[in-house]
Design an enzyme around this catalytic site. Structure first.
Site, short mmCIF file in Angstrom:
data_model
loop_
_atom_site.label_atom_id
_atom_site.label_comp_id
_atom_site.label_asym_id
_atom_site.label_seq_id
_atom_site.Cartn_x
_atom_site.Cartn_y
_atom_site.Cartn_z
CG HIS A 246 -1.95 1.12 1.05
ND1 HIS A 246 -3.23 1.02 0.62
CD2 HIS A 246 -1.94 2.35 1.67
CE1 HIS A 246 -3.87 2.17 0.60
NE2 HIS A 246 -3.07 2.98 1.40
CG HIS A 283 -0.97 8.85 8.76
ND1 HIS A 283 -2.07 8.04 8.10
CD2 HIS A 283 -1.18 9.90 8.34
CE1 HIS A 283 -2.80 8.65 7.36
NE2 HIS A 283 -2.37 9.81 7.32
CG ASP A 289 -3.35 21.12 10.06
OD1 ASP A 289 -2.44 20.61 10.67
OD2 ASP A 289 -3.98 22.03 10.42
CG HIS A 319 -5.94 10.85 9.99
ND1 HIS A 319 -4.82 11.78 10.25
CD2 HIS A 319 -6.17 10.49 8.73
CE1 HIS A 319 -4.51 11.94 8.75
NE2 HIS A 319 -5.19 11.02 7.95
#
Length: 367
Positions: A246, A283, A289, A319
């Site tokens: 991935h 991560h 941001d 998140h």
């Protein structure tokens, strides 16, 4: 933005780990990527016994946020509504109607993503027709106006204080992701409307100055050079894929700005190797941001998100995929999403317009 990898050749290892990141995780663990420079710098992988997003509550301003831009109502023929910003980049929602004036941004470069609608763009360098899925890149100081065709119009505007460039493809070669030959530039045409009094609305330091001319100000009859307006459609962007691993979001970088990057997530086949992760890894957003704008399809890593919505994951809080996304990814062969990501080095701030369309319960959607 620095796009070099300064990792040491061989990483240290402690405890239960997998030798290949994102593949064959130790049973009962959840992998977190702890990385600098937005996946380009030094990196460690942490193997936890619980998802890092399995919180019960969050107190204070630092939390994941989501906004439904479909509920924003820009007014007038051209009034972009800013919803996130810092000193390097500002994100706006635009829904123009036919403009009887021209616009010029003296604050920065403009990158439009056409989420819905189509039309013609008149610029200093000529005219371009545009349609859904187009990126339009307009250098600072370009004079332009939109002439939308019939139907709803909705554009994401990414305003950059610095110059917009294309990332180096390094060992992939100059034709990877998209061949520069796929870029379209404007064609010169005589002004479509006769001479009359025309206004040019010039934005500088977020204030508008109006300059009036007795003729069409886009009266250019020729130009040469390597600075111009240009267009690329998402159907002409070919994502880098790996059947066994991935790839990080940085593999999908489309444009670079000063202290931010724009990435495009497009339909692609899922990883085929049985032990390979198929959804984004957890991560921590150490340096950036992360903002995601969802344009089309089903975004495979989270539920409850639809076209025209935005998520914002600020620095300092984790998140990753929603709980149902991991097993759901095993039931499909490929993704069908179209999404635009903006990773900003300096912290972003939400505007009052964003607060009015926030999905307040988004932070709890990982439960």
């Amino acid at each position: 933005m620095k796009l070099t990898n300064e990792s040491s050749l061989f990483p240290l290892r402690k405890g239960r780990v997998t030798r290949q990141a994102h593949v064959d995780l130790p049973e009962g663990t959840f992998e977190e990527e702890f990385a600098r420079q937005g996946f380009f710098g030094r990196t460690s992988h942490l193997y936890r016994t619980h998802p890092v997003t399995a919180w019960t509550r969050i107190e204070g301003p630092l939390r994941p946020r989501s906004y439904d831009l479909n509920r924003l109502e820009p007014g007038g023929p051209f009034e972009p509504v800013c919803f996130l910003r810092n000193e390097d980049v500002a994100l706006h929602w635009v829904a123009p109607s036919a403009m009887d004036f021209f616009y010029r941004n003296a604050d920065g470069d403009d990158v439009y993503f056409i989420h819905a609608g189509a039309g013609r763009l008149e610029t200093t360098f000529g005219v371009l027709d545009y349609a859904r899925g187009d990126y339009l890149v307009l250098p600072r100081g370009t004079t332009y106006r939109f002439l939308p065709s019939a139907g709803p119009q909705a554009y994401l505007l990414i305003e950059s204080a610095g110059e917009i460039t294309i990332p180096d493809r390094n060992q992939l070669g100059p034709n990877a992701i998209f061949d520069p030959a796929m870029i379209d530039t404007p064609d010169l045409e005589p002004p479509a409307e006769p001479d009359r009094e025309w206004a040019v609305h010039i934005k500088r330091r977020n204030a508008i100055t109006r300059v009036y001319y007795p003729f069409n100000p886009n009266d250019v009859v020729g130009w040469k050079g390597d600075l111009t307006v240009w267009r690329i459609n998402v159907k002409d962007i070919r994502p880098v894929v790996s059947p066994r691993y991935h790839l990080p979001p940085s593999a999908h970088s489309t444009f670079l700005g000063r202290n931010f990057v724009i990435c495009t997530f497009l339909p692609r086949p899922f990883e085929e190797e049985p032990g390979a992760m198929r959804v984004p890894f957890y991560h921590a957003n150490i340096d950036y941001d992360e903002v995601l704008f969802y344009s089309d399809g089903h975004f495979f890593s989270r539920e409850g998100i639809g076209p025209g919505m935005v998520t914002w994951h600020p620095q300092g809080i984790h998140h990753g995929p929603h709980p149902k996304a991991i097993p759901a990814s095993r039931l499909k062969d490929r993704t069908d999403e179209v999404a635009v990501m903006v990773d900003a080095f300096h912290p972003l701030e939400a505007t009052p317009a964003a607060a009015a369309v926030e999905n307040e319960a988004y932070w709890s959607s990982w439960k």
